[in-house]
Write a protein that holds these residues in place. Structure first.
Motif, PDB file in Angstrom:
ATOM      1  N   ALA A  12      88.907 -22.983  59.294  1.00  0.00           N
ATOM      2  CA  ALA A  12      89.398 -22.224  58.126  1.00  0.00           C
ATOM      3  C   ALA A  12      88.881 -22.853  56.833  1.00  0.00           C
ATOM      4  CB  ALA A  12      90.929 -22.195  58.131  1.00  0.00           C
ATOM      5  N   ILE A  13      88.878 -24.183  56.779  1.00  0.00           N
ATOM      6  CA  ILE A  13      88.407 -24.868  55.566  1.00  0.00           C
ATOM      7  C   ILE A  13      86.896 -24.634  55.383  1.00  0.00           C
ATOM      8  CG2 ILE A  13      88.089 -27.135  54.471  1.00  0.00           C
ATOM      9  CD1 ILE A  13      90.710 -27.985  55.990  1.00  0.00           C
ATOM     10  N   GLU A  14      86.164 -24.710  56.484  1.00  0.00           N
ATOM     11  CA  GLU A  14      84.707 -24.461  56.398  1.00  0.00           C
ATOM     12  C   GLU A  14      84.436 -23.030  55.954  1.00  0.00           C
ATOM     13  OE1 GLU A  14      83.350 -27.601  59.863  1.00  0.00           O
ATOM     14  OE2 GLU A  14      83.240 -25.442  60.273  1.00  0.00           O
ATOM     15  N   ALA A  15      85.184 -22.082  56.526  1.00  0.00           N
ATOM     16  CA  ALA A  15      84.974 -20.670  56.183  1.00  0.00           C
ATOM     17  C   ALA A  15      85.265 -20.443  54.708  1.00  0.00           C
ATOM     18  CB  ALA A  15      85.857 -19.783  57.056  1.00  0.00           C
ATOM     19  N   TYR A  16      86.329 -21.078  54.200  1.00  0.00           N
ATOM     20  CA  TYR A  16      86.676 -20.940  52.779  1.00  0.00           C
ATOM     21  C   TYR A  16      85.567 -21.525  51.902  1.00  0.00           C
ATOM     22  CZ  TYR A  16      89.419 -21.176  48.483  1.00  0.00           C
ATOM     23  OH  TYR A  16      89.862 -21.019  47.194  1.00  0.00           O
ATOM     24  N   THR A  17      85.067 -22.689  52.314  1.00  0.00           N
ATOM     25  CA  THR A  17      84.011 -23.361  51.541  1.00  0.00           C
ATOM     26  C   THR A  17      82.758 -22.492  51.474  1.00  0.00           C
ATOM     27  OG1 THR A  17      84.874 -25.488  52.289  1.00  0.00           O
ATOM     28  CG2 THR A  17      82.645 -25.490  51.385  1.00  0.00           C
ATOM     29  N   ILE A  18      82.441 -21.873  52.623  1.00  0.00           N
ATOM     30  CA  ILE A  18      81.219 -21.063  52.692  1.00  0.00           C
ATOM     31  C   ILE A  18      81.424 -19.705  51.988  1.00  0.00           C
ATOM     32  CG2 ILE A  18      79.656 -19.852  54.283  1.00  0.00           C
ATOM     33  CD1 ILE A  18      80.292 -22.220  56.290  1.00  0.00           C
ATOM     34  N   ALA A  21      83.871 -20.456  48.182  1.00  0.00           N
ATOM     35  CA  ALA A  21      83.255 -21.382  47.208  1.00  0.00           C
ATOM     36  C   ALA A  21      81.743 -21.171  47.128  1.00  0.00           C
ATOM     37  CB  ALA A  21      83.580 -22.821  47.567  1.00  0.00           C
ATOM     38  N   GLY A  22      81.190 -20.503  48.134  1.00  0.00           N
ATOM     39  CA  GLY A  22      79.767 -20.157  48.055  1.00  0.00           C
ATOM     40  C   GLY A  22      78.817 -21.285  48.432  1.00  0.00           C
ATOM     41  N   LEU A  23      79.347 -22.332  49.066  1.00  0.00           N
ATOM     42  CA  LEU A  23      78.449 -23.394  49.553  1.00  0.00           C
ATOM     43  C   LEU A  23      78.025 -22.999  50.958  1.00  0.00           C
ATOM     44  CD1 LEU A  23      80.567 -26.447  48.354  1.00  0.00           C
ATOM     45  CD2 LEU A  23      78.622 -25.384  47.216  1.00  0.00           C
ATOM     46  N   SER A  24      76.744 -22.879  51.173  1.00  0.00           N
ATOM     47  CA  SER A  24      76.301 -22.342  52.467  1.00  0.00           C
ATOM     48  C   SER A  24      76.507 -23.344  53.595  1.00  0.00           C
ATOM     49  CB  SER A  24      74.824 -21.981  52.391  1.00  0.00           C
ATOM     50  OG  SER A  24      74.060 -23.165  52.299  1.00  0.00           O
ATOM     51  N   ALA A  25      76.495 -22.823  54.829  1.00  0.00           N
ATOM     52  CA  ALA A  25      76.601 -23.693  56.008  1.00  0.00           C
ATOM     53  C   ALA A  25      75.454 -24.706  56.013  1.00  0.00           C
ATOM     54  CB  ALA A  25      76.588 -22.848  57.282  1.00  0.00           C
ATOM     55  N   LEU A 204      83.688 -30.294  51.374  1.00  0.00           N
ATOM     56  CA  LEU A 204      84.491 -29.119  51.755  1.00  0.00           C
ATOM     57  C   LEU A 204      85.481 -28.801  50.641  1.00  0.00           C
ATOM     58  CD1 LEU A 204      85.226 -30.086  55.471  1.00  0.00           C
ATOM     59  CD2 LEU A 204      83.690 -28.274  54.670  1.00  0.00           C
ATOM     60  N   VAL A 205      85.750 -27.507  50.460  1.00  0.00           N
ATOM     61  CA  VAL A 205      86.682 -27.069  49.421  1.00  0.00           C
ATOM     62  C   VAL A 205      87.951 -26.558  50.100  1.00  0.00           C
ATOM     63  CG1 VAL A 205      87.001 -25.509  47.464  1.00  0.00           C
ATOM     64  CG2 VAL A 205      84.715 -26.415  47.973  1.00  0.00           C
ATOM     65  N   ASP A 209      96.789 -24.300  48.003  1.00  0.00           N
ATOM     66  CA  ASP A 209      98.056 -24.408  48.742  1.00  0.00           C
ATOM     67  C   ASP A 209      97.857 -24.611  50.245  1.00  0.00           C
ATOM     68  OD1 ASP A 209      99.315 -23.949  46.328  1.00  0.00           O
ATOM     69  OD2 ASP A 209      99.392 -21.781  46.653  1.00  0.00           O
ATOM     70  N   PHE A 210      96.712 -25.116  50.631  1.00  0.00           N
ATOM     71  CA  PHE A 210      96.482 -25.342  52.066  1.00  0.00           C
ATOM     72  C   PHE A 210      97.479 -26.386  52.576  1.00  0.00           C
ATOM     73  CE2 PHE A 210      94.477 -27.087  55.832  1.00  0.00           C
ATOM     74  CZ  PHE A 210      93.972 -25.955  56.445  1.00  0.00           C
ATOM     75  N   ILE A 211      98.136 -26.046  53.677  1.00  0.00           N
ATOM     76  CA  ILE A 211      99.089 -27.014  54.253  1.00  0.00           C
ATOM     77  C   ILE A 211      98.575 -27.452  55.615  1.00  0.00           C
ATOM     78  CG2 ILE A 211     101.459 -27.367  55.070  1.00  0.00           C
ATOM     79  CD1 ILE A 211     102.300 -25.259  52.969  1.00  0.00           C
ATOM     80  N   PHE A 212      98.331 -28.743  55.747  1.00  0.00           N
ATOM     81  CA  PHE A 212      97.887 -29.282  57.038  1.00  0.00           C
ATOM     82  C   PHE A 212      99.071 -29.287  58.002  1.00  0.00           C
ATOM     83  CE2 PHE A 212      94.899 -31.182  54.008  1.00  0.00           C
ATOM     84  CZ  PHE A 212      93.687 -30.976  54.657  1.00  0.00           C
TER      85      PHE A 212
END
Ligand SMILES: NC(=O)C1=CN([C@@H]2O[C@H](COP(=O)(O)OP(=O)(O)OC[C@H]3O[C@@H](n4cnc5c(N)ncnc54)[C@H](O)[C@@H]3O)[C@@H](O)[C@H]2O)[C@@H](O)CC1
Ligand SMILES: [K+]
Length: 215
Positions: A12-18, A21-25, A204-205, A209-212
């Motif tokens: 989920a964090i990677e998907a949000y970042t990509i 936030a627009g940072l590619s894989a 990673l972005v 409110d992300f809760i681990f």
């Protein structure tokens, strides 16, 4: 104490970042490979003959990118795919294209006796079933040889959530965790197989409110 994540959380964090936030894989892969190079170059590992074992997904892409960076840093490195590279993900194919242009050497097979260091980039957080039998055999044989192994993100064969071994796992001296340590490296056999876990920031972005799930 370091923050632990489950496989779903890191995805989920990677998907949000990509996606948000627009940072590619590819950027994240490059960051993962650069962070690994920094850890390796810090002096605690024998880099005289490095073997990168790469799988066909995201973990393999990190490994191929690392092989390129090692080669460009004049560190002797050989890249060996585990599985049929024709079936590799687009990310791996693109990394392989760059690595090939840079002159990275490939091997089809290895007896695991020669390398001074093995990089495990076969499977990471995407592992979702037992390893194929041939790979189980190969990893069990490799565990009998006194090689130093550094795992990228997670030792191959370890379930990222439970730490259980999916058929077999490659025992690492150290595991470089991208972004956050996977909880499986602290549980069951995962703790022993991961060795020293070294979390590395790869930019990673976190969603707001992300809760681990593990506090
Ligand atoms: N998604 C991203 O943007 C990033 C991914 N990263 C790396 O990518 C890894 C995750 O990549 P993937 O999700 O592609 O997963 P993996 O590279 O761990 O596995 C690849 C694929 O193999 C298949 N598979 C799972 N278990 C199998 C089995 N037992 N036998 C045969 N095939 C099996 C699955 O389809 C899985 O997606 C992370 O561990 C990390 O190393 C990092 O580079 C950071 C950025
Ligand atoms: K791995």
């Amino acid at each position: 104490m370091t923050q632990l994540v489950t496989a779903d959380e890191i995805k989920a964090i990677e998907a949000y970042t990509i996606n948000e936030a627009g940072l590619s894989a590819a950027v994240l892969t490059e960051r993962a490979a650069m962070a690994t190079l920094q850890v390796l170059a810090a002096g605690r590992f024998d880099l005289s003959n490095v073997l990168v074992l790469a799988g066909l997904g995201g973990n393999g892409a990190d490994g191929v990118a690392l092989a390129r960076l090692l080669h460009q840093a004049k560190i002797p490195v050989t890249l060996q795919f585990v599985g049929n590279v024709n079936r590799a993900s687009q990310a791996v194919k693109e990394q392989l294209h760059a690595a090939t242009l840079c002159g990275v050497q490939r091997a089809e097979k290895s007896d695991f006796k020669e390398p001074s260091l093995i990089i495990d980039a076969i499977f990471g957080t995407g592992l979702n079933k037992d390893l194929p039998e041939g790979l189980q055999k190969m990893l069990k044989a490799a565990n009998h040889i006194d090689n130093t192994v550094v795992a990228l993100d997670l030792p191959t064969g370890i379930d990222a959530n439970t730490g259980e071994i999916r058929g077999a796992a490659l025992k690492a001296k150290a595991t470089i965790a991208f972004g956050f340590e996977k909880v499986g490296c602290e549980k069951a056999q995962g703790k022993k197989m991961a060795g020293r876990v070294i979390p590395q920031d790869i930019g990673l972005v976190l969603p707001e409110d992300f809760i681990f799930s593990i506090q």
